[in-house]
Design a protein around this motif. Structure first.
Motif, PDB file in Angstrom:
ATOM      1  N   VAL A 100      12.992   2.102  -0.615  1.00 17.36           N
ATOM      2  CA  VAL A 100      13.678   1.948  -1.902  1.00 17.36           C
ATOM      3  C   VAL A 100      15.175   1.767  -1.650  1.00 17.36           C
ATOM      4  CG1 VAL A 100      14.210   3.045  -4.125  1.00 17.36           C
ATOM      5  CG2 VAL A 100      11.982   3.414  -3.064  1.00 17.36           C
ATOM      6  N   GLY A 101      15.738   0.721  -2.197  1.00 24.67           N
ATOM      7  CA  GLY A 101      17.181   0.504  -2.104  1.00 24.67           C
ATOM      8  C   GLY A 101      17.606  -0.383  -0.952  1.00 24.67           C
ATOM      9  N   ARG A 102      16.655  -0.786  -0.102  1.00 25.68           N
ATOM     10  CA  ARG A 102      17.020  -1.554   1.094  1.00 25.68           C
ATOM     11  C   ARG A 102      17.773  -2.843   0.732  1.00 25.68           C
ATOM     12  NH1 ARG A 102      14.196  -2.136   6.278  1.00 25.68           N
ATOM     13  NH2 ARG A 102      15.272  -3.791   7.373  1.00 25.68           N
ATOM     14  N   ARG A 103      17.221  -3.577  -0.213  1.00 29.13           N
ATOM     15  CA  ARG A 103      17.817  -4.878  -0.524  1.00 29.13           C
ATOM     16  C   ARG A 103      19.277  -4.716  -0.978  1.00 29.13           C
ATOM     17  NH1 ARG A 103      14.944  -8.517  -4.985  1.00 29.13           N
ATOM     18  NH2 ARG A 103      15.867  -6.940  -6.276  1.00 29.13           N
ATOM     19  N   SER A 104      19.527  -3.628  -1.721  1.00 32.03           N
ATOM     20  CA  SER A 104      20.888  -3.434  -2.222  1.00 32.03           C
ATOM     21  C   SER A 104      21.862  -3.105  -1.105  1.00 32.03           C
ATOM     22  CB  SER A 104      20.896  -2.315  -3.259  1.00 32.03           C
ATOM     23  OG  SER A 104      20.065  -2.666  -4.341  1.00 32.03           O
ATOM     24  N   LEU A 105      21.354  -2.557   0.003  1.00 25.31           N
ATOM     25  CA  LEU A 105      22.250  -2.227   1.117  1.00 25.31           C
ATOM     26  C   LEU A 105      22.673  -3.476   1.892  1.00 25.31           C
ATOM     27  CD1 LEU A 105      20.630   1.029   2.549  1.00 25.31           C
ATOM     28  CD2 LEU A 105      22.448   0.787   0.860  1.00 25.31           C
ATOM     29  N   PRO A 131      19.448   3.989  10.054  1.00 27.05           N
ATOM     30  CA  PRO A 131      18.137   3.622   9.518  1.00 27.05           C
ATOM     31  C   PRO A 131      18.110   2.195   8.988  1.00 27.05           C
ATOM     32  CG  PRO A 131      18.686   5.833   8.838  1.00 27.05           C
ATOM     33  CD  PRO A 131      19.907   5.266   9.503  1.00 27.05           C
ATOM     34  N   LEU A 132      19.208   1.753   8.389  1.00 24.73           N
ATOM     35  CA  LEU A 132      19.237   0.384   7.854  1.00 24.73           C
ATOM     36  C   LEU A 132      19.076  -0.622   8.994  1.00 24.73           C
ATOM     37  CD1 LEU A 132      19.669  -1.592   5.525  1.00 24.73           C
ATOM     38  CD2 LEU A 132      22.131  -1.427   5.951  1.00 24.73           C
ATOM     39  N   ALA A 133      19.692  -0.314  10.106  1.00 25.01           N
ATOM     40  CA  ALA A 133      19.638  -1.236  11.233  1.00 25.01           C
ATOM     41  C   ALA A 133      18.301  -1.181  11.961  1.00 25.01           C
ATOM     42  CB  ALA A 133      20.778  -0.904  12.196  1.00 25.01           C
ATOM     43  N   LYS A 134      17.725   0.032  12.022  1.00 21.05           N
ATOM     44  CA  LYS A 134      16.564   0.207  12.902  1.00 21.05           C
ATOM     45  C   LYS A 134      15.220   0.297  12.194  1.00 21.05           C
ATOM     46  CE  LYS A 134      19.289   2.649  16.383  1.00 21.05           C
ATOM     47  NZ  LYS A 134      19.585   3.959  16.943  1.00 21.05           N
ATOM     48  N   LYS A 135      15.216   0.795  10.962  1.00 21.75           N
ATOM     49  CA  LYS A 135      13.931   1.084  10.313  1.00 21.75           C
ATOM     50  C   LYS A 135      13.173  -0.203  10.017  1.00 21.75           C
ATOM     51  CE  LYS A 135      12.030   3.701   6.427  1.00 21.75           C
ATOM     52  NZ  LYS A 135      12.315   4.571   5.293  1.00 21.75           N
ATOM     53  N   LYS A 136      11.904  -0.206  10.396  1.00 23.77           N
ATOM     54  CA  LYS A 136      11.117  -1.423  10.204  1.00 23.77           C
ATOM     55  C   LYS A 136      10.477  -1.472   8.821  1.00 23.77           C
ATOM     56  CE  LYS A 136      10.254  -2.098  15.075  1.00 23.77           C
ATOM     57  NZ  LYS A 136       9.393  -1.747  16.178  1.00 23.77           N
ATOM     58  N   ASP A 160       7.752   7.036   3.892  1.00 27.16           N
ATOM     59  CA  ASP A 160       8.588   6.051   4.586  1.00 27.16           C
ATOM     60  C   ASP A 160       9.245   5.106   3.581  1.00 27.16           C
ATOM     61  OD1 ASP A 160       8.627   6.684   7.209  1.00 27.16           O
ATOM     62  OD2 ASP A 160       7.029   5.312   7.830  1.00 27.16           O
ATOM     63  N   PHE A 161       8.489   4.794   2.549  1.00 27.83           N
ATOM     64  CA  PHE A 161       9.027   3.891   1.533  1.00 27.83           C
ATOM     65  C   PHE A 161      10.055   4.601   0.648  1.00 27.83           C
ATOM     66  CE2 PHE A 161       8.836   2.030  -2.750  1.00 27.83           C
ATOM     67  CZ  PHE A 161       9.260   0.751  -2.455  1.00 27.83           C
ATOM     68  N   ILE A 162       9.816   5.879   0.372  1.00 29.87           N
ATOM     69  CA  ILE A 162      10.702   6.634  -0.520  1.00 29.87           C
ATOM     70  C   ILE A 162      12.027   6.977   0.166  1.00 29.87           C
ATOM     71  CG2 ILE A 162      10.994   8.897  -1.647  1.00 29.87           C
ATOM     72  CD1 ILE A 162       9.260   6.949  -3.244  1.00 29.87           C
ATOM     73  N   TYR A 163      11.943   7.386   1.430  1.00 31.06           N
ATOM     74  CA  TYR A 163      13.148   7.841   2.137  1.00 31.06           C
ATOM     75  C   TYR A 163      13.857   6.690   2.839  1.00 31.06           C
ATOM     76  CZ  TYR A 163      12.502  12.863   1.489  1.00 31.06           C
ATOM     77  OH  TYR A 163      12.419  14.125   0.960  1.00 31.06           O
ATOM     78  N   TYR A 164      15.160   6.857   2.965  1.00 28.96           N
ATOM     79  CA  TYR A 164      15.994   5.930   3.733  1.00 28.96           C
ATOM     80  C   TYR A 164      15.644   6.051   5.219  1.00 28.96           C
ATOM     81  CZ  TYR A 164      20.501   4.257   5.671  1.00 28.96           C
ATOM     82  OH  TYR A 164      21.485   3.618   6.372  1.00 28.96           O
ATOM     83  N   ASN A 165      15.297   7.274   5.627  1.00 33.57           N
ATOM     84  CA  ASN A 165      14.982   7.539   7.033  1.00 33.57           C
ATOM     85  C   ASN A 165      13.487   7.332   7.287  1.00 33.57           C
ATOM     86  OD1 ASN A 165      16.825   9.487   5.579  1.00 33.57           O
ATOM     87  ND2 ASN A 165      17.655   9.578   7.653  1.00 33.57           N
ATOM     88  N   THR A 166      13.147   7.121   8.533  1.00 30.02           N
ATOM     89  CA  THR A 166      11.729   7.015   8.889  1.00 30.02           C
ATOM     90  C   THR A 166      11.134   8.420   8.951  1.00 30.02           C
ATOM     91  OG1 THR A 166      12.176   5.040  10.170  1.00 30.02           O
ATOM     92  CG2 THR A 166      10.105   6.193  10.633  1.00 30.02           C
ATOM     93  N   MET A 167      10.065   8.643   8.223  1.00 27.03           N
ATOM     94  CA  MET A 167       9.481   9.976   8.145  1.00 27.03           C
ATOM     95  C   MET A 167       8.092  10.048   8.798  1.00 27.03           C
ATOM     96  SD  MET A 167      11.763  11.788   6.924  1.00 27.03           S
ATOM     97  CE  MET A 167      13.130  12.053   5.812  1.00 27.03           C
ATOM     98  N   SER A 168       7.430   8.902   8.917  1.00 26.84           N
ATOM     99  CA  SER A 168       6.035   8.926   9.366  1.00 26.84           C
ATOM    100  C   SER A 168       5.903   9.343  10.832  1.00 26.84           C
ATOM    101  CB  SER A 168       5.407   7.550   9.152  1.00 26.84           C
ATOM    102  OG  SER A 168       6.176   6.574   9.809  1.00 26.84           O
ATOM    103  N   THR A 169       7.008   9.252  11.574  1.00 22.67           N
ATOM    104  CA  THR A 169       6.929   9.603  12.999  1.00 22.67           C
ATOM    105  C   THR A 169       7.060  11.106  13.233  1.00 22.67           C
ATOM    106  OG1 THR A 169       9.295   9.165  13.128  1.00 22.67           O
ATOM    107  CG2 THR A 169       7.829   7.389  13.793  1.00 22.67           C
TER     108      THR A 169
END
Lengths: 961, 209
Positions: free
Chosen positions: A854-859, A845-850, A647-656
């Motif tokens: 990696v890279g979130r802050r830069s987006l 994912p930027l809008a919804k992922k909780k 989940d931390f590595i990918y832009y998308n949510t993977m754990s679900t």
């Protein structure tokens, strides 16, 4: 009268004659001659032209200190450009040419430049070629600059050997100190490597008088070397230690006559630097004329090659060590006059008896002659006709390696030179390199070095013969001389250049070096350094230690590029990865190309590439394609924290994602830029497979491991790169399922049990396989993973079964068309170093992922949310037009100027659609679909219409067709 | 479009052998290899493999042994299938089958050190805790097997053709350089002896006329 060779003596083998040509002239010599000694013995005085003024230059030195005699050598087993004539063996039949001279060193058409020397001071180029611009002058200056000409037809017959060596003690230099140190540490039970740049061991003892422990020096050398061999020491003659790097890594270049040199990487526990000292020139007017050479070199030519450099010889000196060459030359029949700068030299009676005239308290004001020295003028105005001038200005310890190892120097008033100031951990200087110029001191210093390395105190050999002292008096270059006096022969730097630098406030020694080129290039200040420093000290009112030295950097002497390259040349330059199916692809007529470090099929068949690629793409849509996807990454992420980690590595949510399912996602850099895309497969609760791009496996693996170690519990998540454990055979197309069913993989392929983006386990002939439904073509596709070493059997079976379904083998080029028809991206091709997920239309994912990723802050930066970002779109052209060129820019005209609004990233002719397709990154592209824009390429403009990226089956029906 | 297939000829990994004086190199087949990460002590206990983990140029014996890659990672060679079920184990370790991912090359003979010193910077005088090293430009695991004249090398399958080609190119150089080196040393010694005999009576006078 010039130099001549005696009929007896020296190391040369008179039974083996050889001849070569120098600038078209035949030169005779013997086995054992260097190019320089053969030239000298043949009376050739002008061996080259100086770098800047094209002044005639003769041989100055005997070894690596030679600043003038550089030559291009061809017609030998190992040709070389720009080699030092003093360190290269003469070779029968060689074609040797002087450098920096046209057509010959004797008659150089650029010799006239010297007449304009006063207009060519230091920094002449920087100051002069400013207007209209440098490019006007550049071709002509480049043509004139540089030394040596590369042979464009040269073809290496082999690659250079590179050897890693480990030992207790490395001893650099096999003179009296080095031999003593090596023998003592070997006798203390240490493993030793002894190297010396000369082809014979002995250093100065090979030409200087010496008696050790009651025996002639030659005998002592023989016995010492024999004892070293008996102790198992590794002895490398003709080998130069040219650099010391971190952790005591010492690089040696071993000269070879008939094959490329050998590069040694030596990692010793301790290092003894017994690198000797180099004789300094003295500055006087025209001191660069041919016929002027180092007194020590003259002695070496006399004793080792039986060459007397002239019949009327003047020796200018400021110390006692010049008297040995003076006396030896007088004994050899020359008329010798010593011009001793010291007012009251203590001259040994023996020297007077040997017929050496001494003019005490005098110095040479200038040398006289056009193409070689013909006379000298003394400071009192007297003229002395001579045909050779020997110069002995004192000794500069060779501290290059010591300083590379971060050793500090101190000024010695006794030697008038910089000497090592204490030992560097694990490294000790000995002999002349440490300021021990006399033989007794050198031997003692060698024994001390051995004690420091072995921890055992051992007695030094005794010098039992007559020894000269040094008794040096300062004789530094003087400013404001009437004539030009050279300080740096190789770079044509005179006292006037140093004076100009001082006037223009380039008084730091580092600035002086850059401004005048003093001590630069291959010379590295071997002969020039101290004279330059001393003159700057005088000009700037400082002491020599206050001026200090420049930094010493490797290499100490030039090293052939072949040595550095070693075996990493041609196909071995970079390890290339191979598919487990490579042999099958070759048998099927594949043309192979390198894609991201892998050798992969571009296409199959003997037809034209365009036709074969179009055939593959068309047939893949019509029936079924077989594609080797083995290179795709298969990085396992395992452990209780694997899901959170991903989940931390990918832009998308993977754990679900549920076990047995797959999900497509992006991996971003910390800058929020799309770094990789691919499918993540979840095999069970704690085990995932990251299927990253083929060329990105190493990078993604390193990234995952870094984040695992930096941010997660290292006992709860692990990364295993198992990319090559399994081959991936892709079956894609409308008939894909039927083909696989006919092969039989031991599991249901029905959509209900294996829908798109799911994975299932099966079995093929007793070997487990994994079947994953993902698609990079837009058609129904199955990726079958099987152990790499069993893949050929399955591949053959698929091909056999495929015949019933008109299956086609497709290479990477056809796959590129198929995926472009669908608007699927290739990272690095359809994206660049600025592309963020929003630019590709994936913003949710930027809008919804909780969870953080990696890279979130830069987006969330202003730049990432600009509304004029370049967005991923398709481009359509008018019917009948050719495909757009990849790389062509979309442009707009604003304020009379053309501005780029993006560029074409992929462009093909689609055989299925019968028209060109293209993908592009265009400013505000997604909001401009349907708009026609200008496309510019190589000055020509045409039009294209912005479209959705997907040009084929936009509803995605073929995924389940 | 370029076709690079002739530039990089294929190398068959099916049991190739490379022989030179004092050196034999072959590819070993059917060696079970599993990468194990995590609590290695727990794994060893459960697998019943309590022997030493061999590092670079350490000595492994027998057919079942452990190669140490890092402090929490190792390669289990021919371990029992029960101990190496792929995936996460609640006892704190992860396992992945690497049997087809890694090729095993075995090198034997008196000239072996000549290959080692050309391929890798590791110090042959001492063992390293980790068997990982760079060998012929690629990452490998290296150790002695059975005796000190035998070395085993585990390398990524996709890079095995490169390493094999490297060995083909360097075997002849290493062996001939060693041979040539000895020859040159002999000649040098003979020449020095001859010269000494000629010069011994009065060296300093040899250039006088």
């Amino acid at each position: 009268m010039t130099a001549r060779r005696h009929s007896e003596g020296g190391e040369i083998d008179r039974t083996k004659r050889l001849s070569f040509t120098f600038d078209g002239r035949t030169v005779d010599g013997y086995a054992g001659d260097t190019i320089a000694s053969a030239l000298l013995a043949s009376g050739i005085r002008i061996v080259g032209r100086s770098f800047k003024y094209h002044r005639p230059r003769g041989i100055w030195g005997f070894g690596i200190e030679e600043p003038n005699a550089f030559v291009d050598v061809t017609n030998v087993p190992k040709p070389g450009p720009n080699v030092r004539a003093t360190t290269e063996a003469a070779w029968d039949g060689a074609l040797i040419k002087s450098v920096n001279a046209k057509p010959t060193a004797e008659n150089d058409r650029h010799a006239f430049i010297d007449r304009f020397a006063r207009f060519l001071p230091a920094a002449f180029y920087y100051k002069t070629f400013m207007l209209p611009n440098w490019r006007v002058f550049e071709p002509h200056i480049r043509d004139m600059a540089g030394l040596g000409i590369l042979d464009k037809d040269w073809d290496s017959s082999g690659f250079a050997d590179q050897i890693h060596h480990h030992c207790d003690v490395l001893v650099v230099g096999a003179g009296p100190a080095g031999l003593t140190a090596a023998l003592k540490v070997a006798e203390a039970g240490k493993s030793v490597l002894l190297c010396d740049q000369g082809w014979r061991l002995g250093g100065s003892l090979l030409h200087r008088d010496g008696e050790i422990d009651g025996e002639p020096a030659a005998r002592w050398i023989e016995k010492t070397v024999a004892r070293l061999r008996a102790r198992g020491a590794t002895i490398l003659p003709s080998t130069t230690a040219f650099g010391i790097y971190d952790h005591h890594l010492v690089a040696l270049n071993q000269q070879q006559a008939e094959r490329p040199d050998v590069l040694w990487y030596v990692r010793p526990d301790r290092i003894v630097l017994a690198t000797g000292a180099i004789e300094r020139p003295l500055a006087f007017g025209n001191n660069d004329l041919p016929g002027i050479m180092s007194a020590d070199a003259a002695l070496a030519y006399l004793r080792r090659h039986a060459i007397v450099p002239g019949s009327r010889v003047a020796v200018m000196t400021n110390n006692d060590t010049a008297y040995e060459p003076a006396t030896a030359l007088a004994r050899a029949g020359a008329r010798v006059t010593v011009v001793d700068c010291r007012a009251e030299p203590r001259i040994d009676a023996q020297h007077r008896q040997d017929g050496v005239d001494v003019l005490a308290g005098r110095h040479i004001a200038s040398a006289i002659g056009r193409s070689a020295v013909e006379a000298i003028r003394l400071d009192d105005g007297r003229r002395l006709d001579v045909d050779s001038v020997l110069v002995a200005g004192g000794w500069t310890p060779t501290v290059h390696l010591y300083c590379q190892a971060k050793g500090r120097l101190t000024w010695s008033e006794v030697l008038l030179a910089f000497v090592p100031d204490g030992d560097v951990p694990g490294l000790v200087a000995a002999g002349a390199a440490n300021g021990s110029i006399g033989l007794s001191e050198a031997l003692a210093s060698g024994a001390d070095a051995a004690s420091a390395c072995s921890g055992i105190s051992m007695p030094a050999p005794k010098s039992t013969g007559h020894e000269l002292g040094l008794a040096i008096a300062a004789t530094w270059p003087r400013p404001r001389g009437k004539e030009r006096a050279w300080i740096d022969y190789q770079n044509d730097v005179t006292t006037k250049d140093v004076e100009l630098a001082a006037r223009e406030n380039y008084v730091s020694i580092e600035h002086l070096k850059r401004y005048t080129t003093l001590g630069m290039a291959t010379d590295q200040g071997k002969t020039s350094n101290l004279n330059g420093i001393a003159l700057m000290a005088e000009l700037s009112g400082r002491t020599i230690p206050e001026v200090g030295t420049t930094s010493y950097r490797p290499p100490f002497t030039p090293v052939p590029f072949t040595s550095f390259a070693g075996g990493s040349v041609g196909v071995m330059m970079n390890p290339l990865r191979r598919s487990p199916l490579e042999i099958c692809h070759r048998a099927d007529g594949a043309s192979l190309l390198e894609y991201g470090g892998w050798l992969r099929p571009a296409y199959y068949g003997a037809g034209s590439p365009e036709e074969e690629i179009a055939r593959e793409a068309r047939q893949a849509r019509q029936s079924v394609a077989l594609f080797d996807g083995s290179t795709l990454g298969k990085i396992e992420v395992i452990g209780p924290q694997a899901a959170a980690f991903l989940d931390f590595i990918y832009y998308n949510t993977m754990s679900t994602m549920k076990p047995g399912r797959c999900r497509y996602g992006f991996i971003l850099t910390e800058a929020g830029v799309v770094y990789d895309d691919g499918v993540l497969v979840r095999l069970d609760e704690n085990r995932f497979i990251v299927s990253c791009s083929s060329s990105h496996v190493a990078g993604v693996h390193a990234m995952l491991e870094e984040w695992r170690q930096d941010r997660f519990d290292r006992s709860q998540v692990f990364i295993h790169n198992a990319t090559t454990q399994t081959a991936t055979l892709t079956v894609s197309g409308p008939n894909a399922r039927m083909l696989l069913q006919s092969v039989g993989l031991g599991c249901s392929l029905e959509d209900a049990s294996l829908p798109h983006m799911a994975t299932a386990d099966g079995m093929f002939e007793g070997v487990p396989v994994r079947i994953t439904r993902v698609s990079f073509t837009g058609d129904r596709s199955y990726e079958v993973s099987i152990r790499s070493d069993r893949a050929e059997i399955l591949w053959d079976r698929l091909k056999q079964a495929g015949k019933s379904f008109q299956a086609v083998l497709i290479g990477l080029e056809a796959l590129m068309i198929l995926r472009a028809e669908k608007g699927y991206i290739v990272i690095g091709k359809d994206t660049d170093g600025t592309t963020r997920p929003g630019d590709l239309g994936v913003g949710s994912p930027l809008a919804k992922k909780k969870a953080d990723f990696v890279g979130r802050r830069s987006l969330l930066t202003e730049d990432a949310s600009r509304d004029d970002r370049r967005e991923f779109v398709g481009l359509a052209v008018a019917p009948g037009e050719n495909p757009l060129p990849t790389g062509a820019h979309g442009v707009v005209r604003e304020n009379g100027r053309v501005r780029s609004i993006g560029y074409v990233t992929s462009s093909y002719f689609s055989p299925t659609l019968g028209k060109p397709i293209a993908l592009a990154l265009i400013e505000r592209g997604r909001r401009r679909i349907g708009e026609t824009i200008l496309i510019q390429h190589l000055g020509a403009q045409r039009r294209a219409t912005i479209a959705a990226p997907c040009a084929y089956d936009s509803e995605g029906l073929r995924l389940n067709a | 479009m370029l076709d690079l297939s002739p530039r990089w000829p294929s190398v068959s990994l099916a049991q190739p052998v490379l022989a030179a004086p004092g050196l034999e190199i072959k590819m070993l087949a059917d060696i079970s290899q599993h990468l194990v990460s995590g609590d290695l002590s727990n794994w060893s206990r459960l697998a019943g493999m309590s022997g030493d983990r061999v590092g670079a140029l350490g000595l492994a014996t027998g057919s079942i042994y452990i190669v140490r890659i890092a402090s929490d990672r190792m390669l289990a060679i021919n371990a029992s299938a029960d101990a190496v079920a792929a995936g996460w184990h609640p006892d704190g370790f992860a396992v992945t089958d690497m049997s087809a991912a890694l090729c095993v090359i075995e090198m034997q003979g008196e000239n072996l050190p000549q290959i080692i010193r050309r391929a890798t910077p590791i110090d042959p005088r001492e063992n390293s805790p980790s068997a990982s090293c760079q060998f012929a430009q690629v990452t490998a695991a290296i150790y002695h097997h059975g005796d000190r004249d035998t070395v085993r090398l585990h390398i990524d399958r996709s890079l095995a053709p490169h390493v094999w080609k490297w060995l083909e190119l360097n075997v002849s150089t290493a062996v001939s350089a060693e041979h040539k080196g000895r020859q040159v040393e002999r000649q040098l010694k003979q020449a020095q002896e001859k010269r000494y005999m000629a010069e011994a009576p009065g060296r300093n006078d040899s250039t006088q006329k």
